[in-house]
Enzyme design. Structure first.
Site, PDB file in Angstrom:
ATOM      1  CE1 TYR A  66      11.324  15.135  10.249  1.00 15.16           C
ATOM      2  CE2 TYR A  66      13.736  14.700  10.372  1.00 15.16           C
ATOM      3  CZ  TYR A  66      12.397  14.362  10.652  1.00 15.16           C
ATOM      4  OH  TYR A  66      12.286  13.057  11.157  1.00 15.16           O
ATOM      5  CD  GLU A  68       8.609  17.265  12.756  1.00 16.87           C
ATOM      6  OE1 GLU A  68       8.724  18.171  13.354  1.00 16.87           O
ATOM      7  OE2 GLU A  68       8.790  16.199  13.055  1.00 16.87           O
ATOM      8  CG  ASP A 216     -10.352   3.562   0.997  1.00 14.70           C
ATOM      9  OD1 ASP A 216      -9.812   3.733   0.130  1.00 14.70           O
ATOM     10  OD2 ASP A 216      -9.979   2.876   2.171  1.00 14.70           O
ATOM     11  CB  THR A 242      -2.910   4.311  -2.204  1.00 13.10           C
ATOM     12  OG1 THR A 242      -3.903   3.482  -3.325  1.00 13.10           O
ATOM     13  CG2 THR A 242      -3.308   4.010  -0.980  1.00 13.10           C
ATOM     14  CE  LYS A 245      -4.235  -0.247  -3.170  1.00 19.16           C
ATOM     15  NZ  LYS A 245      -4.086   0.768  -2.099  1.00 19.16           N
ATOM     16  NE  ARG A 251       4.487   0.454  -2.267  1.00 15.75           N
ATOM     17  CZ  ARG A 251       3.733  -0.298  -2.712  1.00 15.75           C
ATOM     18  NH1 ARG A 251       2.502  -0.419  -1.530  1.00 15.75           N
ATOM     19  NH2 ARG A 251       3.407  -0.960  -3.686  1.00 15.75           N
TER      20      ARG A 251
HETATM   21  N1  DSN Z   1      -3.002  -4.186   0.529  1.00 11.47           N
HETATM   22  C1  DSN Z   1      -3.901  -3.226  -0.457  1.00 11.47           C
HETATM   23  C2  DSN Z   1      -4.488  -4.119  -1.539  1.00 11.47           C
HETATM   24  O1  DSN Z   1      -4.062  -5.206  -1.858  1.00 11.47           O
HETATM   25  O2  DSN Z   1      -5.697  -3.809  -1.948  1.00 11.47           O
HETATM   26  C3  DSN Z   1      -4.801  -2.568   0.411  1.00 11.47           C
HETATM   27  O3  DSN Z   1      -4.246  -1.968   1.492  1.00 11.47           O
END
Ligand code: DSN
Length: 445
Positions: A66, A68, A216, A242, A245, A251
């Site tokens: 933990y 925080e 984004d 993110t 990707k 993730r």
């Molecule tokens: N679900 C993601 C995507 O496939 O682009 C975006 O959050």
């Protein structure tokens, strides 16, 4: 039970033996999923295969801790090593992208976006963002998302298909919306847009109306790290992304911002939206940022784009239309209607799945079909590029997709295609037993 070799290459930890012994039911499905990832083609544009080092960190004992708060400002004891790890993750993120401040705690891209809205806005404030059915994300104000309920979203989209060079972000309309509604925040970025997004026109419009600019970058962040896509970091006040990707990490989400917003962003993430950070994932983000700093990652990013272009070109030769007539990133958006007006995205996704080609149906701009049916497919090349595929394999994949959709009622043809997919996957295994992980070895083009 599978007799696959669950060595460090595949699972990140020998301790998987404990799982096999203690919970064979769950292990069975994990084993099935590993086989699925290795023996079918992964073309979902938001997915990738992480390195064994990232897997090792994600499955590590850091999950026990933990923490925080933030490094040196925690609410619990025992964080001296966790502090080092989170500091390294933040420093690597700022170095990699040339940012002033990083927050690596968001659990996802959606959490990162919510944190920015919470940091910079009051409920009811006006935001400009891209419509979901034009390529935007749920958190860009879709009515079903809490973002659409909490804030006053005004949404822009793409120029009409009929216009020369159409299906690109409609900056004239965006500017008109900005002038009329005087938003407090403009959001750039998309989840299903096959073109580069230039941050400059967004910045100019944001400055003209006195709005903050959030970019984004969830989808192209790996391409930005690889320097094959323009970086929004200098121009935007805040960049969300993110890590799983094109960036090929674990993730999760992250936020970069100018120093002036650092305190507000950090407070919005914790304690505003989240409690204890996932330090095993933060450690894995640090590992991924280091991997993305390498020259090899630059070559990987370049190959992702070459592969997407080749896949698109092949599908056009097979009679498909691509939204915006092409791609200059990692994804293509296929309009199925020219190929076969009777074929919808749901049927196409399902028949492709049946032969081992994994992708997702996707609305195309001004889609006459509903979101659960759609007239399009979204295909991405980040994962299969990690597995080592290049242009020749992309051409083959394009031909296999077309043959599958042409022969969707022909069982023997589908069986033959499934065998071809299996054969191809056996040569491009993302986690080959006993061999080097292909993501670190195959990009000396
Ligand atoms: N679900 C993601 C995507 O496939 O682009 C975006 O959050």
């Amino acid at each position: 039970m599978s007799n696959l070799n669950f060595d460090t290459n595949a699972m990140g930890s020998k301790s998987v033996q404990y799982l096999i012994d203690s919970d064979p039911e769950i292990f069975g499905f994990l084993s099935d999923e590993l086989i699925r990832q290795r023996k079918t083609l992964q073309l979902i544009a938001s997915e990738n295969f992480t390195s064994p080092a990232v897997l090792a960190m994600s499955g590590s004992i850091l999950t026990n801790k933990y923490a925080e708060g933030y490094p040196k400002k925690r609410y619990y004891g025992g964080n001296r090593f966790v502090d080092e790890i989170e500091d390294i993750a933040r420093n690597r993120a700022t170095e990699l992208f040339g940012a002033e401040h990083a927050n690596v705690q968001p659990h996802s891209g959606a959490s990162a976006n919510l944190a920015v809205y919470q940091a910079l806005l009051e409920p009811g404030d006006t935001i400009l963002a891209m419509r979901l059915d034009q390529g935007g994300h749920l958190t860009h104000g879709a009515p079903a998302s809490v973002t659409g309920k909490m804030y006053n979203f005004q949404q822009y989209g793409l120029t009409p298909r009929s216009k020369e060079g159409g299906e690109r972000i409609d900056f004239d309309f965006l500017k008109q919306l900005a002038t009329t509604h005087r938003p407090k925040l403009i959001v750039a970025g998309a989840t299903a847009y096959p073109r580069e997004i230039d941050p400059l026109p967004f910045k100019e419009i944001a400055d003209e109306v006195g709005a903050f600019l959030m970019f984004d970058s969830a989808h192209p962040m790996g391409l930005i790290a690889a320097k094959v896509h323009p970086s929004p970091v200098e121009l935007a006040d805040v960049v969300t992304f993110t890590t799983h990707k094109t960036l090929r990490g674990p993730r999760g989400g992250a936020i970069l911002c100018k120093e002036q917003f650092a305190k507000k962003i950090d407070s919005a993430v914790f304690p505003g939206l989240q409690g204890g950070p996932l330090e095993h994932i933060i450690g894995a983000k640090a590992v991924a940022f280091k991997e993305a700093q390498s020259d090899n990652f630059g070559r990987y990013g370049k190959q992702i784009k070459v592969n997407a272009a080749k896949l698109g070109e092949t599908l056009v030769k097979e009679g498909f239309r691509l939204v915006s007539n092409g791609t200059d990133n990692h994804l293509i958006l296929v309009d199925l209607r020219d190929f076969d007006p009777e074929l919808d995205g749901k049927v196409a996704q399902e028949v492709l799945d049946s032969v081992g080609i994994t992708c997702n149906r996707n609305q195309i701009p001004d889609d006459p079909r509903k979101p659960l049916i759609t007239s399009g497919l979204r295909l991405g090349t980040a994962a299969m590029t990690t597995a080592g595929m290049k242009s020749d394999q992309m051409e083959l994949v394009g031909n296999l997709i077309a043959n599958t959709l042409k022969n969707r009622s022909n069982e023997s043809e589908l069986k033959s295609i499934k065998d071809q997919v299996l054969e191809l996957c056996s040569k491009y295994d993302p986690y080959p037993d006993g061999n080097e992980w292909p993501g670190l070895s195959n990009f000396s083009n």
